[in-house]
Motif scaffolding. Structure first.
Motif, PDB file in Angstrom:
ATOM      1  N   MET A   1      29.369  -1.360   3.659  1.00  7.69           N
ATOM      2  CA  MET A   1      28.095  -2.069   3.695  1.00  7.69           C
ATOM      3  C   MET A   1      27.440  -2.022   2.311  1.00  7.69           C
ATOM      4  O   MET A   1      27.377  -0.987   1.684  1.00  7.69           O
ATOM      5  CB  MET A   1      27.159  -1.413   4.724  1.00  7.69           C
ATOM      6  N   GLU A   2      26.964  -3.145   1.898  1.00  2.00           N
ATOM      7  CA  GLU A   2      26.261  -3.199   0.630  1.00  2.00           C
ATOM      8  C   GLU A   2      24.881  -2.574   0.816  1.00  2.00           C
ATOM      9  O   GLU A   2      24.209  -2.855   1.793  1.00  2.00           O
ATOM     10  CB  GLU A   2      26.111  -4.652   0.207  1.00  2.00           C
ATOM     11  N   ARG A   3      24.503  -1.723  -0.119  1.00  2.00           N
ATOM     12  CA  ARG A   3      23.197  -1.074   0.019  1.00  2.00           C
ATOM     13  C   ARG A   3      22.172  -1.772  -0.865  1.00  2.00           C
ATOM     14  O   ARG A   3      22.458  -2.142  -1.992  1.00  2.00           O
ATOM     15  CB  ARG A   3      23.277   0.394  -0.402  1.00  2.00           C
ATOM     16  N   TRP A   4      20.990  -1.921  -0.307  1.00  2.00           N
ATOM     17  CA  TRP A   4      19.865  -2.454  -1.070  1.00  2.00           C
ATOM     18  C   TRP A   4      18.657  -1.574  -0.842  1.00  2.00           C
ATOM     19  O   TRP A   4      18.193  -1.423   0.286  1.00  2.00           O
ATOM     20  CB  TRP A   4      19.553  -3.893  -0.665  1.00  2.00           C
ATOM     21  N   ILE A   5      18.167  -0.984  -1.923  1.00  2.00           N
ATOM     22  CA  ILE A   5      17.014  -0.096  -1.804  1.00  2.00           C
ATOM     23  C   ILE A   5      15.870  -0.659  -2.648  1.00  2.00           C
ATOM     24  O   ILE A   5      16.053  -1.029  -3.810  1.00  2.00           O
ATOM     25  CB  ILE A   5      17.337   1.329  -2.302  1.00  2.00           C
ATOM     26  N   LEU A   6      14.721  -0.698  -2.005  1.00  7.08           N
ATOM     27  CA  LEU A   6      13.513  -1.164  -2.685  1.00  7.08           C
ATOM     28  C   LEU A   6      12.681   0.061  -3.053  1.00  7.08           C
ATOM     29  O   LEU A   6      12.563   0.996  -2.262  1.00  7.08           O
ATOM     30  CB  LEU A   6      12.735  -2.038  -1.698  1.00  7.08           C
ATOM     31  N   HIS A   7      12.155   0.055  -4.253  1.00 11.65           N
ATOM     32  CA  HIS A   7      11.185   1.101  -4.616  1.00 11.65           C
ATOM     33  C   HIS A   7       9.871   0.428  -4.978  1.00 11.65           C
ATOM     34  O   HIS A   7       9.835  -0.472  -5.820  1.00 11.65           O
ATOM     35  CB  HIS A   7      11.690   1.940  -5.796  1.00 11.65           C
ATOM     36  N   VAL A   8       8.811   0.862  -4.295  1.00  9.81           N
ATOM     37  CA  VAL A   8       7.492   0.266  -4.510  1.00  9.81           C
ATOM     38  C   VAL A   8       6.566   1.336  -5.044  1.00  9.81           C
ATOM     39  O   VAL A   8       6.529   2.452  -4.510  1.00  9.81           O
ATOM     40  CB  VAL A   8       6.925  -0.281  -3.179  1.00  9.81           C
ATOM     41  N   ASP A   9       5.852   1.020  -6.084  1.00  9.29           N
ATOM     42  CA  ASP A   9       4.959   1.995  -6.717  1.00  9.29           C
ATOM     43  C   ASP A   9       3.672   1.275  -7.117  1.00  9.29           C
ATOM     44  O   ASP A   9       3.695   0.327  -7.901  1.00  9.29           O
ATOM     45  CB  ASP A   9       5.675   2.565  -7.945  1.00  9.29           C
ATOM     46  N   MET A  10       2.561   1.698  -6.529  1.00  6.22           N
ATOM     47  CA  MET A  10       1.280   1.067  -6.864  1.00  6.22           C
ATOM     48  C   MET A  10       0.896   1.456  -8.296  1.00  6.22           C
ATOM     49  O   MET A  10       1.185   2.559  -8.747  1.00  6.22           O
ATOM     50  CB  MET A  10       0.177   1.516  -5.898  1.00  6.22           C
ATOM     51  N   ASP A  11       0.231   0.551  -8.992  1.00  2.17           N
ATOM     52  CA  ASP A  11      -0.111   0.800 -10.394  1.00  2.17           C
ATOM     53  C   ASP A  11      -1.425   1.573 -10.500  1.00  2.17           C
ATOM     54  O   ASP A  11      -2.428   1.160  -9.934  1.00  2.17           O
ATOM     55  CB  ASP A  11      -0.234  -0.538 -11.135  1.00  2.17           C
ATOM     56  N   ALA A  12      -1.379   2.675 -11.245  1.00  6.58           N
ATOM     57  CA  ALA A  12      -2.577   3.503 -11.482  1.00  6.58           C
ATOM     58  C   ALA A  12      -3.383   3.645 -10.191  1.00  6.58           C
ATOM     59  O   ALA A  12      -4.561   3.316 -10.121  1.00  6.58           O
ATOM     60  CB  ALA A  12      -3.429   2.899 -12.601  1.00  6.58           C
ATOM     61  N   PHE A  13      -2.737   4.182  -9.174  1.00  9.92           N
ATOM     62  CA  PHE A  13      -3.221   4.069  -7.805  1.00  9.92           C
ATOM     63  C   PHE A  13      -4.667   4.541  -7.591  1.00  9.92           C
ATOM     64  O   PHE A  13      -5.507   3.789  -7.097  1.00  9.92           O
ATOM     65  CB  PHE A  13      -2.273   4.813  -6.873  1.00  9.92           C
ATOM     66  N   PHE A  14      -4.961   5.791  -7.953  1.00  8.58           N
ATOM     67  CA  PHE A  14      -6.308   6.301  -7.665  1.00  8.58           C
ATOM     68  C   PHE A  14      -7.360   5.444  -8.374  1.00  8.58           C
ATOM     69  O   PHE A  14      -8.393   5.099  -7.801  1.00  8.58           O
ATOM     70  CB  PHE A  14      -6.467   7.761  -8.115  1.00  8.58           C
ATOM     71  N   ALA A  15      -7.087   5.130  -9.635  1.00 10.89           N
ATOM     72  CA  ALA A  15      -8.045   4.329 -10.413  1.00 10.89           C
ATOM     73  C   ALA A  15      -8.189   2.944  -9.778  1.00 10.89           C
ATOM     74  O   ALA A  15      -9.288   2.386  -9.708  1.00 10.89           O
ATOM     75  CB  ALA A  15      -7.579   4.218 -11.855  1.00 10.89           C
ATOM     76  N   ALA A  16      -7.066   2.409  -9.276  1.00 11.03           N
ATOM     77  CA  ALA A  16      -7.099   1.084  -8.669  1.00 11.03           C
ATOM     78  C   ALA A  16      -7.921   1.087  -7.380  1.00 11.03           C
ATOM     79  O   ALA A  16      -8.655   0.138  -7.094  1.00 11.03           O
ATOM     80  CB  ALA A  16      -5.675   0.601  -8.395  1.00 11.03           C
ATOM     81  N   VAL A  17      -7.816   2.164  -6.598  1.00  8.81           N
ATOM     82  CA  VAL A  17      -8.611   2.243  -5.372  1.00  8.81           C
ATOM     83  C   VAL A  17     -10.102   2.318  -5.726  1.00  8.81           C
ATOM     84  O   VAL A  17     -10.937   1.681  -5.082  1.00  8.81           O
ATOM     85  CB  VAL A  17      -8.192   3.461  -4.505  1.00  8.81           C
ATOM     86  N   GLU A  18     -10.413   3.080  -6.756  1.00  8.69           N
ATOM     87  CA  GLU A  18     -11.813   3.181  -7.175  1.00  8.69           C
ATOM     88  C   GLU A  18     -12.374   1.810  -7.552  1.00  8.69           C
ATOM     89  O   GLU A  18     -13.505   1.466  -7.241  1.00  8.69           O
ATOM     90  CB  GLU A  18     -11.963   4.159  -8.343  1.00  8.69           C
ATOM     91  N   ARG A  19     -11.545   1.021  -8.213  1.00  8.01           N
ATOM     92  CA  ARG A  19     -11.958  -0.328  -8.606  1.00  8.01           C
ATOM     93  C   ARG A  19     -12.109  -1.263  -7.432  1.00  8.01           C
ATOM     94  O   ARG A  19     -12.959  -2.139  -7.426  1.00  8.01           O
ATOM     95  CB  ARG A  19     -10.871  -0.922  -9.491  1.00  8.01           C
ATOM     96  N   LEU A  20     -11.206  -1.055  -6.488  1.00 10.14           N
ATOM     97  CA  LEU A  20     -11.257  -1.860  -5.281  1.00 10.14           C
ATOM     98  C   LEU A  20     -12.617  -1.673  -4.603  1.00 10.14           C
ATOM     99  O   LEU A  20     -13.228  -2.617  -4.118  1.00 10.14           O
ATOM    100  CB  LEU A  20     -10.128  -1.375  -4.364  1.00 10.14           C
ATOM    101  N   ASP A  21     -13.087  -0.432  -4.591  1.00 13.03           N
ATOM    102  CA  ASP A  21     -14.340  -0.118  -3.912  1.00 13.03           C
ATOM    103  C   ASP A  21     -15.559  -0.348  -4.798  1.00 13.03           C
ATOM    104  O   ASP A  21     -16.675  -0.358  -4.309  1.00 13.03           O
ATOM    105  CB  ASP A  21     -14.321   1.337  -3.422  1.00 13.03           C
ATOM    106  N   ASP A  22     -15.344  -0.481  -6.091  1.00 16.89           N
ATOM    107  CA  ASP A  22     -16.457  -0.713  -7.010  1.00 16.89           C
ATOM    108  C   ASP A  22     -16.010  -1.658  -8.123  1.00 16.89           C
ATOM    109  O   ASP A  22     -15.576  -1.228  -9.197  1.00 16.89           O
ATOM    110  CB  ASP A  22     -16.930   0.627  -7.607  1.00 16.89           C
ATOM    111  N   PRO A  23     -16.120  -2.960  -7.851  1.00 18.15           N
ATOM    112  CA  PRO A  23     -15.594  -3.951  -8.800  1.00 18.15           C
ATOM    113  C   PRO A  23     -16.235  -3.868 -10.189  1.00 18.15           C
ATOM    114  O   PRO A  23     -15.673  -4.396 -11.147  1.00 18.15           O
ATOM    115  CB  PRO A  23     -15.918  -5.287  -8.134  1.00 18.15           C
ATOM    116  N   SER A  24     -17.377  -3.182 -10.318  1.00 15.71           N
ATOM    117  CA  SER A  24     -17.973  -3.065 -11.650  1.00 15.71           C
ATOM    118  C   SER A  24     -17.065  -2.261 -12.581  1.00 15.71           C
ATOM    119  O   SER A  24     -17.255  -2.259 -13.799  1.00 15.71           O
ATOM    120  CB  SER A  24     -19.351  -2.416 -11.558  1.00 15.71           C
ATOM    121  N   LEU A  25     -16.079  -1.578 -12.005  1.00 16.39           N
ATOM    122  CA  LEU A  25     -15.163  -0.774 -12.829  1.00 16.39           C
ATOM    123  C   LEU A  25     -14.020  -1.599 -13.410  1.00 16.39           C
ATOM    124  O   LEU A  25     -13.265  -1.109 -14.247  1.00 16.39           O
ATOM    125  CB  LEU A  25     -14.571   0.369 -11.997  1.00 16.39           C
ATOM    126  N   ILE A  26     -13.893  -2.827 -12.950  1.00 18.96           N
ATOM    127  CA  ILE A  26     -12.775  -3.660 -13.400  1.00 18.96           C
ATOM    128  C   ILE A  26     -12.863  -3.889 -14.905  1.00 18.96           C
ATOM    129  O   ILE A  26     -13.931  -4.184 -15.432  1.00 18.96           O
ATOM    130  CB  ILE A  26     -12.750  -4.997 -12.627  1.00 18.96           C
TER     131      ILE A  26
END
Ligand code: MG
Length: 369
Positions: A1-26
């Motif tokens: 069987m051919e294997r296919w693995i995806l790796h997903v990594d959010m960018d600068a995650f904690f900082a990105a969540v903070e921005r999500l909740d406070d767009p003035s940080l963008i």
């Protein structure tokens, strides 16, 4: 069987969540981490990275490098909430999702009809759904998938087909491979090996003499992009422990503490061998009348540091129930709530510590007698 693995990594995650909740940080340099005197950077936004701010850096240094930065304490509950959203999204594509940390996961797409289309869809849809950009790598194994998503950072998608692997690996710095920490990298540099391409030219026998049979063989495989580790959807709640039963009951508290330290060292050695971090430490004592007492403490920072495990065990011993003059038959030391050591960056919250050991909370008694 051919294997296919995806790796997903959010960018600068904690900082990105903070921005999500406070767009003035963008658009502003956002630095999340411990704000106390001994605080450490957990995540720096890409704007902050431009000033030289990095995760794991002392916060004081980050403040010097980037005085105009926005410095925020981490909000774990919120990050976990977003993390669950990410995981739910990925599980719509495959049940085989292995979270590596709050913002990173492998997804096994081997049984999926069109893995490349899924990778493209995740890369497009996940940021839309969660509000945070991610980097995505698709390859035939976990090692290459992770390297691919790293190469795609930030916000990129990299699909690595078999024919691309050699070119990709050749110019990659050796320290980007798993298991090549600063020490191993240093030893490779000293021997003129800087890239994975250099490493590929080293004879496997030579690698074994440099690094021993196990690590030598491992480096040889990694340098060729070989990795057959599986995507594990559920991490077992694992624990490690060591016990000793004395031939005769022991009454000498000094000797008992010494034995506890020794057990703690054995357990810590196993931890680093298995590349795991513990979130809790347990001490068990069985008295001469066969009653057993077990005490546990949860650590704020996951650890494999022998000194921390030792100190916590001794602290648990100091808070044992009164022994009423009984001797000790058995001592045990265990660690629980194990995490892969790759989780470490998330532990760098630089929280207020109490004393030399890691900060403690919620001492838990178990088993009673
Ligand atoms: Mg990330």
């Amino acid at each position: 069987m051919e294997r296919w693995i995806l790796h997903v990594d959010m960018d600068a995650f904690f900082a990105a969540v903070e921005r999500l909740d406070d767009p003035s940080l963008i658009g502003r340099p956002v630095i999340v981490g411990g704000l106390g005197a001994r605080g450490v950077v957990s995540t720096a936004s890409y704007e902050a990275r431009a000033y030289g701010v990095r995760s794991a850096q002392p916060m004081a240094q980050a403040r010097r490098l980037c005085p105009e930065g926005v410095f925020l304490p981490p909000r774990h509950d919120r990050y976990e909430e977003v993390s669950r959203q990410i995981r739910a999204h990925l599980e719509r594509h495959s049940p085989w999702v292995e979270p590596l940390s709050l913002d990173e996961a492998y997804v096994d797409l081997s049984n999926v009809d069109a893995p490349e289309q899924v990778a493209t869809a995740v890369h497009r849809e996940l940021p839309r759904e969660v509000g945070i950009s991610c980097s995505v790598g698709l390859a035939c194994n976990k090692l290459l998938a992770k390297l691919a998503s790293e190469a795609a950072k930030p916000a990129g998608l990299r699909i690595m087909r078999t024919e691309d692997v050699d070119d990709f690996l050749r110019s990659l710095p050796v320290e980007r491979l798993w298991g090549v920490g600063p020490k191993t990298a240093q030893r490779l540099y000293e021997r003129g090996v800087r890239t994975v391409g250099d490493l590929q030219t080293v004879d496997p026998g030579v690698l074994r003499t440099w690094f021993g049979p196990r690590q030598g063989a491992q480096l040889w495989r990694l340098s060729r992009g070989q990795d057959d580790s599986l995507v594990m959807p559920v991490r077992e709640a694992r624990s490690l422990s060591q016990e000793i039963t004395f031939p005769e009951d022991v009454y000498d508290p000094e000797l008992l503490v010494e034995e506890l330290r020794r057990l703690a060292d054995l357990v810590s050695a196993r931890l680093s061998e298995e590349e795991m971090l513990a979130r809790a430490v347990r001490m068990k004592v069985r008295w001469s009348d066969f009653t057993t007492q077990s005490r546990q403490i949860r650590l704020v920072e996951p650890t494999d540091d022998p000194q921390v495990v030792r100190d916590e065990v001794v602290a648990l011993w100091d808070r044992r129930l009164p022994d009423e003059g009984k001797g000790v038959r058995l001592l045990g030391v265990g660690v629980e709530g194990l995490l892969p050591a790759t989780f470490r960056p998330l532990s760098l919250f630089g929280m207020q510590r109490s004393g030399p050991a890691s900060a403690r909370m919620n001492p838990v008694d178990a088993d009673g007698r």
